[in-house]
Design a protein around this motif. Structure first.
Motif, PDB file in Angstrom:
ATOM      1  N   PRO A  48      35.120 -11.332  33.478  1.00  0.00           N
ATOM      2  CA  PRO A  48      34.996 -12.648  34.096  1.00  0.00           C
ATOM      3  C   PRO A  48      35.173 -13.769  33.077  1.00  0.00           C
ATOM      4  O   PRO A  48      34.964 -13.577  31.888  1.00  0.00           O
ATOM      5  N   ALA A  49      35.578 -14.927  33.580  1.00  0.00           N
ATOM      6  CA  ALA A  49      35.750 -16.099  32.727  1.00  0.00           C
ATOM      7  C   ALA A  49      34.410 -16.500  32.122  1.00  0.00           C
ATOM      8  O   ALA A  49      33.366 -16.341  32.761  1.00  0.00           O
ATOM      9  N   PRO A  50      34.411 -17.046  30.874  1.00  0.00           N
ATOM     10  CA  PRO A  50      33.157 -17.391  30.206  1.00  0.00           C
ATOM     11  C   PRO A  50      32.325 -18.440  30.945  1.00  0.00           C
ATOM     12  O   PRO A  50      31.165 -18.621  30.644  1.00  0.00           O
TER      13      PRO A  50
ATOM     14  N   PRO B  71      29.519 -17.528  36.948  1.00  0.00           N
ATOM     15  CA  PRO B  71      28.080 -17.265  37.118  1.00  0.00           C
ATOM     16  C   PRO B  71      27.624 -16.032  36.336  1.00  0.00           C
ATOM     17  O   PRO B  71      26.499 -16.002  35.836  1.00  0.00           O
ATOM     18  N   PHE B  72      28.494 -15.037  36.197  1.00  0.00           N
ATOM     19  CA  PHE B  72      28.160 -13.839  35.417  1.00  0.00           C
ATOM     20  C   PHE B  72      27.808 -14.211  33.989  1.00  0.00           C
ATOM     21  O   PHE B  72      26.803 -13.768  33.441  1.00  0.00           O
ATOM     22  N   TRP B  73      28.630 -15.048  33.337  1.00  0.00           N
ATOM     23  CA  TRP B  73      28.379 -15.426  31.943  1.00  0.00           C
ATOM     24  C   TRP B  73      27.177 -16.338  31.814  1.00  0.00           C
ATOM     25  O   TRP B  73      26.458 -16.297  30.817  1.00  0.00           O
ATOM     26  N   LYS B  74      26.940 -17.192  32.824  1.00  0.00           N
ATOM     27  CA  LYS B  74      25.732 -18.022  32.794  1.00  0.00           C
ATOM     28  C   LYS B  74      24.490 -17.139  32.829  1.00  0.00           C
ATOM     29  O   LYS B  74      23.529 -17.376  32.101  1.00  0.00           O
ATOM     30  N   LEU B  75      24.518 -16.101  33.651  1.00  0.00           N
ATOM     31  CA  LEU B  75      23.412 -15.152  33.706  1.00  0.00           C
ATOM     32  C   LEU B  75      23.278 -14.421  32.372  1.00  0.00           C
ATOM     33  O   LEU B  75      22.166 -14.230  31.868  1.00  0.00           O
ATOM     34  N   GLN B  76      24.408 -14.025  31.771  1.00  0.00           N
ATOM     35  CA  GLN B  76      24.382 -13.359  30.462  1.00  0.00           C
ATOM     36  C   GLN B  76      23.683 -14.236  29.424  1.00  0.00           C
ATOM     37  O   GLN B  76      22.880 -13.757  28.634  1.00  0.00           O
ATOM     38  N   ARG B  77      24.008 -15.528  29.415  1.00  0.00           N
ATOM     39  CA  ARG B  77      23.390 -16.446  28.449  1.00  0.00           C
ATOM     40  C   ARG B  77      21.885 -16.573  28.694  1.00  0.00           C
ATOM     41  O   ARG B  77      21.096 -16.600  27.756  1.00  0.00           O
ATOM     42  N   GLN B  78      21.478 -16.638  29.957  1.00  0.00           N
ATOM     43  CA  GLN B  78      20.051 -16.723  30.279  1.00  0.00           C
ATOM     44  C   GLN B  78      19.324 -15.456  29.827  1.00  0.00           C
ATOM     45  O   GLN B  78      18.228 -15.523  29.273  1.00  0.00           O
ATOM     46  N   LEU B  79      19.934 -14.304  30.077  1.00  0.00           N
ATOM     47  CA  LEU B  79      19.326 -13.044  29.651  1.00  0.00           C
ATOM     48  C   LEU B  79      19.231 -12.963  28.131  1.00  0.00           C
ATOM     49  O   LEU B  79      18.252 -12.451  27.588  1.00  0.00           O
TER      50      LEU B  79
END
Length: 156
Positions: free
Chosen positions: A5-7, A10-18
Motif C-alpha cells: 500500500p501507498a505510504p 490507512p494501512f500505513w497510518k495504522l503502522q505508524r500508530q502501532l
C-alpha cells in the motif's frame, strides 16, 4: 505481483500508530514488552532525525545481533523507495539505538554489500521470514544496514 500500500494509506497510518505504541511499551518496560516482534524477532529502537523536519524520531526495527555489530533491514519503504528512516539514518554520521534491557549504543551506519550482504540477509530472513516475501514484490534491492560502534574505526 501485489504491490504494498501507498505510504499515505490507512494501512500505513495504522503502522505508524502501532510503531509509536511499541516504542512506548519498549521504553516503559525496558524492552520486556515491545522487545520482540511477531514470531519472536528481536526489536531495537533506532533514534534518528528527520531530514526535512529536523524532528527527533524513533523507529522500532527488527535486528540481527552480529556481535559486536547490529544489523537492520530497510524493508517497508515502498515498491521503489527506501523507508524514510533509512534516508534519515544514512544522512547521519552517528546515532543511538536502544536495545532490550535498557542498553543504549552510539552507532555508525553503513550499507552491507556483496557476500557480506548475502550472509546477513540470510540471517535476517531466518529471524523474520516475511522479509523474503517482501523482496519478491519490491522493485528495489532491500538494503542491509550494519550498525557499528561509533567508537570503532569505520570499515573501508
Amino acid at each position: 505481483m501485489p504491490k504494498p500500500p501507498a505510504p499515505t494509506s490507512p494501512f500505513w497510518k495504522l503502522q505508524r500508530q502501532l510503531a509509536r505504541f511499541n516504542t512506548f511499551l519498549f521504553r516503559k518496560t525496558g524492552g520486556k514488552v515491545g522487545g520482540s516482534f511477531f514470531g519472536g524477532a528481536p526489536v531495537l529502537l533506532l533514534n534518528h532525525v528527520g531530514r526535512k523536519s529536523g524532528q527527533s524520531r524513533t523507529s522500532p526495527l527488527i535486528y540481527v545481533d552480529d556481535s559486536p555489530r547490529l544489523v537492520v533491514i530497510a524493508s517497508k519503504g515502498g515498491v521503489d523507495a527506501h523507508p524514510a528512516w533509512f534516508h534519515n539514518l544514512m544522512a547521519m554520521a552517528t546515532t543511538e539505538v536502544e536495545l532490550p534491557g535498557g542498553e543504549r549504543r552510539q552507532v555508525r551506519p553503513r550499507v552491507a554489500e556483496g557476500a557480506e550482504r548475502a550472509r546477513l540477509w540470510e540471517r535476517a530472513v531466518a529471524i523474520y521470514k516475511p522479509y523474503a516475501a517482501y523482496a519478491t514484490y519490491t522493485e528495489r534491492e532491500i538494503p542491509v544496514v550494519v550498525l557499528e560502534s561509533a567508537d570503532a574505526t569505520p570499515a573501508e
